[in-house]
Design a protein around this motif. Structure first.
Motif, PDB file in Angstrom:
ATOM      1  N   ILE B 704       0.833  -1.217   0.000  1.00  0.00           N
ATOM      2  CA  ILE B 704       0.000   0.000   0.000  1.00  0.00           C
ATOM      3  C   ILE B 704       0.856   1.251   0.000  1.00  0.00           C
ATOM      4  CG2 ILE B 704      -1.703   1.296   1.368  1.00  0.00           C
ATOM      5  CD1 ILE B 704      -2.713  -1.570   2.293  1.00  0.00           C
ATOM      6  N   SER B 705       1.957   1.179   0.764  1.00  0.00           N
ATOM      7  CA  SER B 705       2.772   2.391   0.905  1.00  0.00           C
ATOM      8  C   SER B 705       3.615   2.653  -0.353  1.00  0.00           C
ATOM      9  CB  SER B 705       3.715   2.241   2.102  1.00  0.00           C
ATOM     10  OG  SER B 705       2.968   1.994   3.263  1.00  0.00           O
ATOM     11  N   TYR B 706       4.178   1.636  -0.943  1.00  0.00           N
ATOM     12  CA  TYR B 706       5.163   1.877  -2.005  1.00  0.00           C
ATOM     13  C   TYR B 706       4.802   1.273  -3.352  1.00  0.00           C
ATOM     14  CZ  TYR B 706       7.906   2.800   2.200  1.00  0.00           C
ATOM     15  OH  TYR B 706       8.321   3.262   3.387  1.00  0.00           O
ATOM     16  N   GLY B 707       3.791   0.433  -3.357  1.00  0.00           N
ATOM     17  CA  GLY B 707       3.556  -0.348  -4.579  1.00  0.00           C
ATOM     18  C   GLY B 707       2.919   0.421  -5.711  1.00  0.00           C
ATOM     19  N   TYR B 708       2.317   1.539  -5.417  1.00  0.00           N
ATOM     20  CA  TYR B 708       1.577   2.254  -6.459  1.00  0.00           C
ATOM     21  C   TYR B 708       2.129   3.648  -6.692  1.00  0.00           C
ATOM     22  CZ  TYR B 708      -1.539  -1.674  -5.561  1.00  0.00           C
ATOM     23  OH  TYR B 708      -2.007  -2.938  -5.388  1.00  0.00           O
ATOM     24  N   CYS B 709       2.126   3.999  -7.929  1.00  0.00           N
ATOM     25  CA  CYS B 709       2.594   5.343  -8.295  1.00  0.00           C
ATOM     26  C   CYS B 709       1.412   6.304  -8.312  1.00  0.00           C
ATOM     27  CB  CYS B 709       3.273   5.321  -9.664  1.00  0.00           C
ATOM     28  SG  CYS B 709       4.832   4.461  -9.641  1.00  0.00           S
ATOM     29  N   ASP B 710       0.225   5.775  -8.223  1.00  0.00           N
ATOM     30  CA  ASP B 710      -0.937   6.657  -8.228  1.00  0.00           C
ATOM     31  C   ASP B 710      -1.720   6.496  -6.927  1.00  0.00           C
ATOM     32  OD1 ASP B 710      -2.198   4.194  -8.429  1.00  0.00           O
ATOM     33  OD2 ASP B 710      -2.317   4.320 -10.629  1.00  0.00           O
ATOM     34  N   ASP B 711      -2.800   7.261  -6.837  1.00  0.00           N
ATOM     35  CA  ASP B 711      -3.613   7.178  -5.638  1.00  0.00           C
ATOM     36  C   ASP B 711      -4.915   6.426  -5.883  1.00  0.00           C
ATOM     37  OD1 ASP B 711      -1.756   8.576  -4.216  1.00  0.00           O
ATOM     38  OD2 ASP B 711      -2.622  10.543  -4.761  1.00  0.00           O
ATOM     39  N   HIS B 712      -4.996   5.763  -7.012  1.00  0.00           N
ATOM     40  CA  HIS B 712      -6.234   5.040  -7.331  1.00  0.00           C
ATOM     41  C   HIS B 712      -6.403   3.836  -6.430  1.00  0.00           C
ATOM     42  CE1 HIS B 712      -5.606   6.724 -11.629  1.00  0.00           C
ATOM     43  NE2 HIS B 712      -6.033   7.657 -10.761  1.00  0.00           N
ATOM     44  N   GLU B 713      -7.602   3.361  -6.429  1.00  0.00           N
ATOM     45  CA  GLU B 713      -7.855   2.162  -5.637  1.00  0.00           C
ATOM     46  C   GLU B 713      -7.429   0.940  -6.415  1.00  0.00           C
ATOM     47  OE1 GLU B 713     -11.941   2.091  -4.384  1.00  0.00           O
ATOM     48  OE2 GLU B 713     -11.494   3.383  -2.662  1.00  0.00           O
ATOM     49  N   HIS B 714      -6.728   0.051  -5.756  1.00  0.00           N
ATOM     50  CA  HIS B 714      -6.293  -1.200  -6.389  1.00  0.00           C
ATOM     51  C   HIS B 714      -6.711  -2.321  -5.461  1.00  0.00           C
ATOM     52  CE1 HIS B 714      -3.742   0.740  -9.431  1.00  0.00           C
ATOM     53  NE2 HIS B 714      -3.563   1.658  -8.454  1.00  0.00           N
ATOM     54  N   LEU B 715      -6.983  -3.431  -6.091  1.00  0.00           N
ATOM     55  CA  LEU B 715      -7.353  -4.599  -5.274  1.00  0.00           C
ATOM     56  C   LEU B 715      -6.119  -5.438  -5.014  1.00  0.00           C
ATOM     57  CD1 LEU B 715     -10.725  -6.038  -6.634  1.00  0.00           C
ATOM     58  CD2 LEU B 715     -10.255  -5.170  -4.340  1.00  0.00           C
ATOM     59  N   ILE B 716      -5.994  -5.856  -3.778  1.00  0.00           N
ATOM     60  CA  ILE B 716      -4.940  -6.791  -3.413  1.00  0.00           C
ATOM     61  C   ILE B 716      -5.649  -8.087  -3.002  1.00  0.00           C
ATOM     62  CG2 ILE B 716      -3.010  -7.188  -1.853  1.00  0.00           C
ATOM     63  CD1 ILE B 716      -2.934  -4.091  -1.493  1.00  0.00           C
ATOM     64  N   ASN B 717      -5.282  -9.175  -3.778  1.00  0.00           N
ATOM     65  CA  ASN B 717      -5.990 -10.432  -3.543  1.00  0.00           C
ATOM     66  C   ASN B 717      -5.151 -11.381  -2.688  1.00  0.00           C
ATOM     67  OD1 ASN B 717      -8.220  -9.752  -5.199  1.00  0.00           O
ATOM     68  ND2 ASN B 717      -6.883 -10.112  -6.976  1.00  0.00           N
ATOM     69  N   LEU B 718      -5.760 -11.957  -1.755  1.00  0.00           N
ATOM     70  CA  LEU B 718      -5.108 -12.963  -0.927  1.00  0.00           C
ATOM     71  C   LEU B 718      -5.827 -14.298  -1.162  1.00  0.00           C
ATOM     72  CD1 LEU B 718      -4.934 -10.108   0.811  1.00  0.00           C
ATOM     73  CD2 LEU B 718      -3.818 -11.630   2.435  1.00  0.00           C
ATOM     74  N   ARG B 719      -4.998 -15.370  -1.388  1.00  0.00           N
ATOM     75  CA  ARG B 719      -5.594 -16.692  -1.564  1.00  0.00           C
ATOM     76  C   ARG B 719      -4.915 -17.669  -0.604  1.00  0.00           C
ATOM     77  NH1 ARG B 719      -5.216 -14.443  -6.799  1.00  0.00           N
ATOM     78  NH2 ARG B 719      -3.080 -15.223  -6.990  1.00  0.00           N
ATOM     79  N   LEU B 720      -5.694 -18.504  -0.046  1.00  0.00           N
ATOM     80  CA  LEU B 720      -5.171 -19.418   0.973  1.00  0.00           C
ATOM     81  C   LEU B 720      -5.400 -20.858   0.533  1.00  0.00           C
ATOM     82  CD1 LEU B 720      -4.111 -20.020   3.915  1.00  0.00           C
ATOM     83  CD2 LEU B 720      -6.501 -19.929   4.612  1.00  0.00           C
ATOM     84  N   TRP B 721      -4.252 -21.631   0.575  1.00  0.00           N
ATOM     85  CA  TRP B 721      -4.350 -23.098   0.407  1.00  0.00           C
ATOM     86  C   TRP B 721      -3.904 -23.730   1.711  1.00  0.00           C
ATOM     87  CZ3 TRP B 721      -2.879 -19.905  -3.534  1.00  0.00           C
ATOM     88  CH2 TRP B 721      -3.568 -20.029  -4.769  1.00  0.00           C
ATOM     89  N   ALA B 722      -4.562 -24.745   2.049  1.00  0.00           N
ATOM     90  CA  ALA B 722      -4.171 -25.430   3.270  1.00  0.00           C
ATOM     91  C   ALA B 722      -4.207 -26.940   3.021  1.00  0.00           C
ATOM     92  CB  ALA B 722      -5.158 -25.081   4.415  1.00  0.00           C
ATOM     93  N   ASP B 723      -3.183 -27.618   3.468  1.00  0.00           N
ATOM     94  CA  ASP B 723      -3.190 -29.084   3.462  1.00  0.00           C
ATOM     95  C   ASP B 723      -2.682 -29.551   4.815  1.00  0.00           C
ATOM     96  OD1 ASP B 723      -0.399 -28.702   3.357  1.00  0.00           O
ATOM     97  OD2 ASP B 723      -0.278 -29.180   1.214  1.00  0.00           O
ATOM     98  N   ALA B 724      -2.324 -30.731   4.894  1.00  0.00           N
ATOM     99  CA  ALA B 724      -1.955 -31.263   6.209  1.00  0.00           C
ATOM    100  C   ALA B 724      -0.648 -30.671   6.707  1.00  0.00           C
ATOM    101  CB  ALA B 724      -1.873 -32.803   6.136  1.00  0.00           C
ATOM    102  N   GLN B 725       0.255 -30.423   5.744  1.00  0.00           N
ATOM    103  CA  GLN B 725       1.590 -29.957   6.167  1.00  0.00           C
ATOM    104  C   GLN B 725       1.636 -28.447   6.373  1.00  0.00           C
ATOM    105  OE1 GLN B 725       1.483 -32.241   3.381  1.00  0.00           O
ATOM    106  NE2 GLN B 725       1.719 -33.875   4.918  1.00  0.00           N
TER     107      GLN B 725
END
Lengths: 346, 801
Positions: B704-725
């Motif tokens: 959020i702090s450094y990733g964008y050169c503009d002030d527009h709204e951007h979506l940051i997607n988080l995806r979670l996989w889980a298995d036994a390990q």
């Protein structure tokens, strides 16, 4: 025939000179003996000039000597009397004109002709073409001289002119002409007599142009008197025929030499002139030599033979002289002319 | 002639003498002509005077003789013709007139028949007078002196004759005495002509001049050649001449003289064909003509003599002139010669060569002065030039050093990474004549990350090279800490833009290549986009949105882009020295030609490609000078066999949980809730859940702090996989490319202010997460965080690290 003026006192001088020269040249012993060369003396009828070139050359080239002769040549002139020298035995031969010789014989000198050299005459009458200026009557023919003054030689040279005047119907007033042409040159007369080889050329040398003159050549007008011939006393011929004959033959040879060697001959003539200090010049002598040779040696057209006097010429001459009363009875041709002199063996 | 051409003095002298000689020649010719004319005139006057006086003298003598003879004739005509009277008359006449040599009185043969005498002659011998009487004059009457006057009946001068008795040339004047129209007597007087000869001999006629006296008939009475006298007439002499022309000429002259008129004549003498002047005058009484001949040679000789004197004087004058001219010439030439010597020495660098001491103020003096001034000026100029040259040389030397430095600060050792078989890198910087501002750079940031850069400083010369050194060094140092090209460029830009009074700037391209994944993160500061030579595909230009050039303006923002290099793909970096290389017609090499060249060399080693491009540029430039630095950098990344492709691994299964956040910090609250939720769902220990939460929070704050050169709204997607390990969470954003794994370990020992921004957060992630990976797909950053599912002790282990 003198073309230079001479002092009136020269006869005295010339006589003096002549006596000296005779004393030197004439052999006082007279005829030479058989052992010695024959001494002969020839007297010319005038002063030394080309007229006598053949004699000079015969002497000069040793022709006389070769003929066994020792010849002395004595000049002529008004102061020399060849007839007298001949008569006195001081000369053996003389050169003379045929009329002169005939008159000498008339006067008692028994001459015989040994060779007739000049067969064609040289007598001329020379006249001013316009004696009275270009407006007056010009002289074209002899008759135009009538009433005008002309000079003509005296005595033996007079005959042909008288014959001319008579023949051509001219009646001029004739004055005597002597040695000079000065009266003619002063235009004191309208015409004068000249010899082709001498006086005529003298006129030219005195500044007269040929075209100012009318020339009557007498031989062309039917009056041809044989001129120079070689004479001896009949006695000489009789006594010394061989020597005489050799002399004649050598003389003719001398003339032939002169004809064939004119330049050399002229030199010899001039030497004679120089010796005598005669007042003449080389061109005049050259002219004279040419002209005299023309009258001696016949060309193809000429009727005469070199050295020979034809009977016809002799007859014509004697008739003329008789007619003019200069001789009475001429000698017979065979008495007067010794043709053997030419033909005999040497 | 050599000397003539070399010596001014001699040339001057010769020219002067030639000129004077010409003048002299003209003067002499003129004087010759005029003198000749004058002398000819004088000759005519002299001839006229001499003939006149001579004729007068002859005339006076002859006149006197004529008078005497006439008087005698008159007296004799009056007297009786007696001999005594005649004798007395002759004696008296001769005594009275000594000029008479003789006198004769002759009576005509027919004139006085009764007279007692015929002829009396008197003549002079020594001082006595002799008389002779001749009564039988005979042929005396036939002589001209009697014959002519007798028949002409007028007084007459006879033709002259040579008198043997007196041995002299005589002439007689004869006067007839007439009675009744008949010549009765002739009186004549003789005069000798010897005196005439003497008189004529003494006439001042000059060399070759002669006087002749002609009788009325043309006889030479007097002639210098005595043999001619009385023998030759002018006509007989004419007859003896060789040619008809000469004969005619002489006869004509004779006739002319005897015409009785005076005259003069310029003619060629018939005798010798030489030109002469003839003056003639008649002697009236006798009809003679006196002629004076003066050869033209006399006139010419006199003229020549005078001209010879004139010529000698002129030659003398010319000699003096020659000496004077030589003197003048030498006086001019000597200082000039010295001056020339001095100039020669000057030309050889001898500025101390003495100048001739010329005191004169003429042209030579002025030349000398000018020369001295020139020497001073030259010396000063050379001094200045030496100083300038030294300064220039110093600058040039410094420039050379600057160039050395410039070339020295780019890595030049190839192969750059001999131990890395997966890396084929080559670079070349061909400097232009002047010091330029191109640079390239590369270095391994760690075993898996390669830093590459290329730049071009605006302008040339030392400032550009300094700027390049600064920029290159700055960029390298910044990239090593920031590990993000865009960030690095931004920092460098800000740094350079500060106090950039010279307004210089740098265009640059830099990137970091992940040698494991082949991912390339790059940023562009106004530089030419590199070429991408993908194996088996067409050559393309890399999409590199250009940011502002470095140093131009502070606060510029740069965008990191990413792409993945497949095995054997090659990236070619270059400066505008390549595309803007000009041929002699100023035509640019151009992008298209570069592309073509690259296409032709797609599968060759990096070095060969660069050499090929270099060769193509040189061929294009031909004889044109290289105007700008030409810089090329090529890098090929080779895939190691057996390398895992992470993306493929995660491809099959769908995530068990997803979360999308806006790029706003308040959204972090939702993250915390979502993490707590998932931890509970998958039974994560509390510490592990906290670590996961903190790690994600760190990373998201970073995005959020450094990733964008503009002030527009951007979506940051988080995806979670889980298995036994394990639990595996991917964070996907569309911000600027940023590979957090590329960053080196944080130097936790370093002072706080020296540490890089964000460094600690990533450090924390590394420490707490079991795996931390980064990849870029479809312009998105994908960071994978993995957490092994274990018991509390394992967490303890974790904590002990």
């Amino acid at each position: 025939m003198l073309l230079w003026s001479v002092s009136k006192r020269w006869p005295l001088l010339v006589t003096l000179v002549l006596c000296c020269s005779l004393a030197v040249t004439v052999n006082p012993a007279g005829a030479a003996g058989d052992d010695n060369p024959d001494a002969l003396t020839l007297v010319l009828q005038w002063h030394h000039q080309s007229q006598f070139a053949g004699y000079y050359m015969a002497l000069e080239k040793g022709l006389y000597k070769d003929a066994g002769l020792e010849v002395t040549i004595i000049r002529g002139g008004s102061d020399v009397r060849p007839d007298r020298l001949l008569a006195e035995g001081r000369a053996d031969f003389i050169s003379a004109m045929l009329p002169t010789a005939l008159e000498m014989r008339r006067d008692g000198l028994p001459l015989v002709l040994l060779a007739q050299l000049v067969n064609r005459g040289n007598f001329q009458l020379v006249a001013w073409k316009h004696p009275d200026g270009s407006d007056g009557t010009p002289v074209v023919q002899p008759a135009d001289l009538s009433g005008r003054r002309v000079t003509v030689w005296e005595q033996d040279f007079r005959s042909p002119y008288l014959a001319l005047f008579r023949g051509w119907g001219a009646r001029p007033e004739i004055l005597p002409q002597y040695y000079s042409l000065s009266l003619f040159l002063h235009r004191g007369v309208v015409a004068c007599s000249t010899m082709r080889y001498n006086g005529y050329h003298t006129l030219l040398q005195n500044g007269v142009s040929a075209d100012e003159l009318t020339v009557f050549n007498l031989w062309e007008l039917g009056i041809n008197l044989p001129e120079d011939g070689l004479y001896a006393l009949a006695d000489t011929w009789r006594r010394r025929p061989e020597a005489s004959r050799r002399f004649v033959r050598a003389t003719l040879e001398g003339w032939r030499y002169a004809r064939d060697h004119r330049q050399e001959t002229l030199e010899v003539v001039m030497r004679y002139i120089e010796q005598e200090k005669l007042p003449t010049n080389r061109p005049h002598m050259a002219w004279m030599l040419d002209e005299i040779l023309k009258s001696i040696f016949p060309t193809n057209d000429d009727p005469w033979t070199f050295g020979v006097l034809s009977r016809q010429s002799y007859r014509e001459t004697t008739q003329l002289l008789q007619r003019q009363g200069r001789i009475d009875s001429p000698p017979a041709y065979q008495d007067f002319v010794r043709t053997e002199a030419l033909n005999g063996p040497l | 002639m050599g000397h003539f051409k070399q010596s001014l003095a001699v040339r001057l002298a010769i020219l002067i003498v030639l000129g004077a000689g010409l003048v002299l020649l003209v003067v002499l010719t003129f004087s010759h002509v005029s003198l000749r004319r004058l002398f000819v005139q004088q000759v005519h006057e002299r001839g006229d005077i001499l003939t006149r006086s001579a004729v007068n003298r002859i005339e006076s003598r002859m006149g006197r003789a004529e008078a005497t003879v006439r008087e005698a004739a008159a007296a004799f005509a009056l007297l009786a013709e007696g001999r005594d009277q005649a004798q007395a008359l002759i004696r008296a006449s001769l005594a009275d007139h000594t000029g008479l040599s003789g006198m004769t009185i002759a009576l005509a043969p027919s004139g006085a028949p009764r007279s007692d005498h015929r002829m009396f002659s008197g003549w002079r011998r020594d001082s006595a007078i002799l008389l002779r009487q001749d009564d039988l004059p005979g042929n005396s009457f036939q002589q001209d002196w009697f014959y002519l006057p007798y028949y002409l009946q007028r007084p007459v001068w006879t033709e002259p004759y040579y008198d043997n008795q007196t041995e002299a040339t005589m002439v007689t004047y004869a006067v007839p005495i007439l009675r009744q129209g008949q010549v009765w007597a002739v009186v004549s007087g003789d005069i000798s002509l010897e005196w005439i000869r003497n008189m004529l001999d003494e006439l001042p006629l000059g060399a070759g001049g002669l006087a002749i006296l002609l009788s009325r008939r043309g006889h030479y009475i007097s002639h210098p050649v005595r043999e001619l006298e009385m023998r030759e007439t002018v006509f007989s002499l004419a007859e003896s001449l060789a040619t008809p022309a000469a004969r005619k000429s002489m006869a004509d002259i004779g006739r002319r003289m005897l015409l009785g008129q005076p005259g003069q004549l310029s003619y060629r003498r018939p005798l010798d064909d030489r030109p002469a002047f003839l003056h003639y005058r008649p002697v009236p009484s006798s009809g003679w003509a006196l002629g004076v001949v003066i050869p033209e040679q006399q006139v010419i000789a006199t003229t020549l003599r005078l001209n010879r004197i004139n010529g000698l004087v002129g030659l003398g004058g010319m000699s003096l002139l020659l000496i004077a001219a030589l003197g003048v010439g030498w006086s001019v030439a000597r200082p000039l010669k010295k001056l020339a010597t001095a100039a020669d020495r000057l030309a050889q660098g001898d500025f101390d060569a003495p100048l001739p001491a010329i005191r004169s103020r003429d042209e030579v003096g002025r030349l000398n002065d000018s020369f001295a001034r020139m020497r001073v000026d030259l010396r000063r100029y050379i001094t200045e030039l030496t100083a300038t040259t030294a300064a220039k040389e110093k600058i040039a030397s410094e420039l050379a050093i600057a160039r050395e430095i410039q070339l020295g600060i780019v890595p030049k050792l190839f192969p750059a990474f001999p131990n890395r078989s997966d890396l084929d890198l080559y670079a070349r910087l061909v400097p232009a004549l002047e010091v330029g501002g191109d640079f390239y750079d590369f270095t391994l940031l760690d075993d898996n990350h390669l830093y590459i850069a290329i730049g071009d400083v605006s302008g040339k010369g030392v400032p550009a090279s300094l700027m390049m050194a600064v920029g290159k060094t700055l960029l390298k140092s910044v990239i090593q800490t920031v590990r993000d090209p865009a960030q690095a460029l931004k920092q460098v830009n800000d740094e350079l833009a500060e106090d950039n009074d010279s307004c210089m700037f740098i265009t640059a391209f830099c990137g970091i290549l992940n040698l494991q994944s082949g991912d390339l993160i790059y940023a562009n500061a106004g530089h030419n986009p590199p070429l991408l030579l993908r194996s088996g595909q067409d050559v393309t230009m890399l999409e590199a949105p250009p940011g502002p050039a470095l140093g131009a303006m502070a606060g510029g923002c740069y965008e990191s882009c990413s792409m993945q290099l497949a095995g054997d793909d090659l990236l070619l970096l270059y400066t505008d020295g390549v595309t803007e290389a000009m041929d002699p017609e100023h035509k640019l090499f151009g992008d298209e030609r570069l592309l073509q060249t690259a296409r032709g060399h797609r599968d060759v080693p990096a070095r060969s490609l660069i050499e090929a491009v270099d060769a193509a540029v040189r061929q294009h430039a031909g004889s044109a000078d290289q105007s700008d630095d030409l810089t090329l950098l090529a890098v090929r990344y080779r895939v190691e066999s057996g390398r895992a492709v992470v993306a493929g691994e995660a491809g099959a299964d769908p995530p068990v949980a997803v979360l999308s956040l806006l790029n706003r910090l308040p959204e972090l609250a939702r993250l915390t809730g979502w993490v707590k939720e998932q931890a509970q769902a998958f039974g994560l220990p509390a510490q592990a859940a906290m670590h996961l939460n903190l790690a994600l929070e760190e990373w998201l704050v970073n995005i959020i702090s450094y990733g964008y050169c503009d002030d527009h709204e951007h979506l940051i997607n988080l995806r979670l996989w889980a298995d036994a390990q394990r639990l595996r969470i991917e964070v996907e954003d569309d911000g600027q490319p940023f590979d957090p794994t590329a960053r080196g370990e944080v130097d936790t020992g370093a002072a706080l202010e020296d540490r890089q921004v964000g460094g600690l957060g990533i450090h924390f992630i590394r420490q707490t997460m079991d795996d931390f990976n980064y990849r870029r797909e479809q312009n998105r950053n994908i960071v994978t965080l993995s957490l092994l599912r274990r018991e509390a002790e394992s967490t303890g282990e974790e904590g002990s690290c």
